[in-house]
Scaffold this active site. Structure first.
Site, PDB file in Angstrom:
ATOM      1  N   ASP A 106     -51.429 -68.027 -22.443  1.00  0.00           N
ATOM      2  CA  ASP A 106     -50.787 -66.821 -21.904  1.00  0.00           C
ATOM      3  C   ASP A 106     -51.641 -66.271 -20.774  1.00  0.00           C
ATOM      4  O   ASP A 106     -52.619 -65.567 -20.996  1.00  0.00           O
ATOM      5  CB  ASP A 106     -50.615 -65.768 -22.998  1.00  0.00           C
ATOM      6  CG  ASP A 106     -49.784 -64.565 -22.520  1.00  0.00           C
ATOM      7  OD1 ASP A 106     -49.717 -64.341 -21.296  1.00  0.00           O
ATOM      8  OD2 ASP A 106     -49.213 -63.872 -23.371  1.00  0.00           O
ATOM      9  N   HIS A 108     -53.855 -59.015 -19.070  1.00  0.00           N
ATOM     10  CA  HIS A 108     -54.893 -59.148 -20.088  1.00  0.00           C
ATOM     11  C   HIS A 108     -56.264 -59.505 -19.520  1.00  0.00           C
ATOM     12  O   HIS A 108     -57.211 -59.705 -20.286  1.00  0.00           O
ATOM     13  CB  HIS A 108     -54.469 -60.201 -21.108  1.00  0.00           C
ATOM     14  CG  HIS A 108     -53.098 -59.958 -21.663  1.00  0.00           C
ATOM     15  ND1 HIS A 108     -52.789 -58.861 -22.436  1.00  0.00           N
ATOM     16  CD2 HIS A 108     -51.929 -60.655 -21.521  1.00  0.00           C
ATOM     17  CE1 HIS A 108     -51.506 -58.896 -22.759  1.00  0.00           C
ATOM     18  NE2 HIS A 108     -50.964 -59.969 -22.216  1.00  0.00           N
ATOM     19  N   ILE A 134     -55.420 -55.038 -21.477  1.00  0.00           N
ATOM     20  CA  ILE A 134     -55.154 -54.897 -22.906  1.00  0.00           C
ATOM     21  C   ILE A 134     -55.144 -56.272 -23.574  1.00  0.00           C
ATOM     22  O   ILE A 134     -54.992 -57.298 -22.917  1.00  0.00           O
ATOM     23  CB  ILE A 134     -53.818 -54.173 -23.162  1.00  0.00           C
ATOM     24  CG1 ILE A 134     -52.633 -55.006 -22.630  1.00  0.00           C
ATOM     25  CG2 ILE A 134     -53.843 -52.786 -22.541  1.00  0.00           C
ATOM     26  CD1 ILE A 134     -51.275 -54.409 -22.949  1.00  0.00           C
ATOM     27  N   GLY A 152     -50.570 -58.983 -27.461  1.00  0.00           N
ATOM     28  CA  GLY A 152     -49.994 -58.626 -28.748  1.00  0.00           C
ATOM     29  C   GLY A 152     -50.024 -59.788 -29.728  1.00  0.00           C
ATOM     30  O   GLY A 152     -50.250 -59.605 -30.928  1.00  0.00           O
TER      31      GLY A 152
END
Length: 297
Positions: free
Chosen positions: A200, A205, A220, A223
């Site tokens: 990903d 991120h 961040i 998830g």
């Protein structure tokens, strides 16, 4: 309109071959923080090839996670700004244990498009089969800010992300009473940088400037990284370390996680299932994962 629901739903499914090996599985487990302590026999099941088993949430990154969330954004009828995209929720159904090495066919399609008024939610379904039959089915809820309002089907009343609660979503409270187990997991500062090596590459991120454009103070955590960390905690504490007992795993991403924070993972036993709630300790137990259920044998 950037999202044409009818066109997206009518689009032909996309199929492709995916493959993975022991190195991919090991890297994924390390990206979740496995291997601490490094010589713990329970951790060696995640980090040593001679003892290796596969955490079922590896299904979300097998074959570099394609087709998946990012590929879903290039489907016919979908043309959106990546900075407006958040992963709202994830559901995984296991048809049998995932082998340590494998080659399979992944077929992806848009299974649903929901109009939440101020946002759209795409449900990207991926079905994976190998020579022996079905392996797993993934449903990813993709939340796109600013792309709703065309008068389409609103879908389920529970919204996939806490930032939408003002639009009418009602979060589900965790079970009453004290949890059966609580685990606290301190995240590494470079947790997102490690996890992204499993496929990903969303700059949200890793890139501070991109994160600011997307409305965050700093990059961040994925998830799906929190999703994997949580499943590992459930397997290790309530399922006797047996990954083959997991039948399905569903969650709603209720808030963001920043690398370096501590996750508080609370677990309640139910008949054939574990209910889970995850929060960020340093932010007054701000909800991170909600409506989370691990069904098991």
């Amino acid at each position: 309109m950037p999202i044409d629901a009818a066109k997206a739903l009518a689009a032909e499914p996309r199929s492709g071959e995916i493959s993975w090996d022991r190195k991919d599985v090991l890297l994924y487990h390390l990206g979740l923080g496995a291997g601490v302590p490094a010589t713990d026999p329970d951790e060696l099941r995640y980090t040593l090839e001679s003892r290796l088993h596969v955490l079922p949430s590896f299904a979300t990154v097998a074959g570099n996670g394609s087709p998946g969330v990012i590929s879903g954004l290039s489907m016919p009828g979908v043309d959106v700004d990546l900075a407006r995209v958040l992963h709202g929720g994830q559901s995984l159904t296991l048809h049998r244990p995932i082998p340590v090495e494998g080659t399979a066919t992944a077929t992806g399609r848009i299974a649903a498009v929901h109009d939440k008024g101020k946002a759209a939610v795409l449900v990207m379904r991926t079905e994976v089969t190998d020579a022996d039959g079905p392996l797993w089915t993934n449903d990813a809820q993709i939340f796109v800010r600013g792309e709703g309002g065309w008068g389409g089907d609103r879908g389920p009343s529970s919204l996939p992300h806490s930032r939408l609660r003002s639009s009418g979503g009602t979060p589900t409270e965790p079970p009453a009473g004290e949890p059966d187990r609580t685990v606290e997991k301190r995240l590494r500062e470079d947790q997102a940088l490690l996890y992204r090596l499993s496929g990903d590459w969303n700059p949200l991120h890793a890139d501070p400037e991109f994160a600011k454009v997307a409305g965050f103070d700093r990059p961040i955590l994925h998830g799906l990284c929190t999703y994997g960390i949580t499943l590992k905690a459930v397997v290790d504490t309530l399922l006797g370390g047996d990954v083959s007992r997991v039948r399905s795993y569903t969650t709603r991403f209720a808030g963001v996680v920043y690398p370096g924070e501590t996750l508080r993972i609370r677990m309640w036993r139910q008949a054939g299932a574990v209910r889970v709630a995850v929060s960020a300790v340093e932010r007054d137990d701000a909800p991170v994962l909600a409506d989370t259920v691990v069904e098991h044998s």
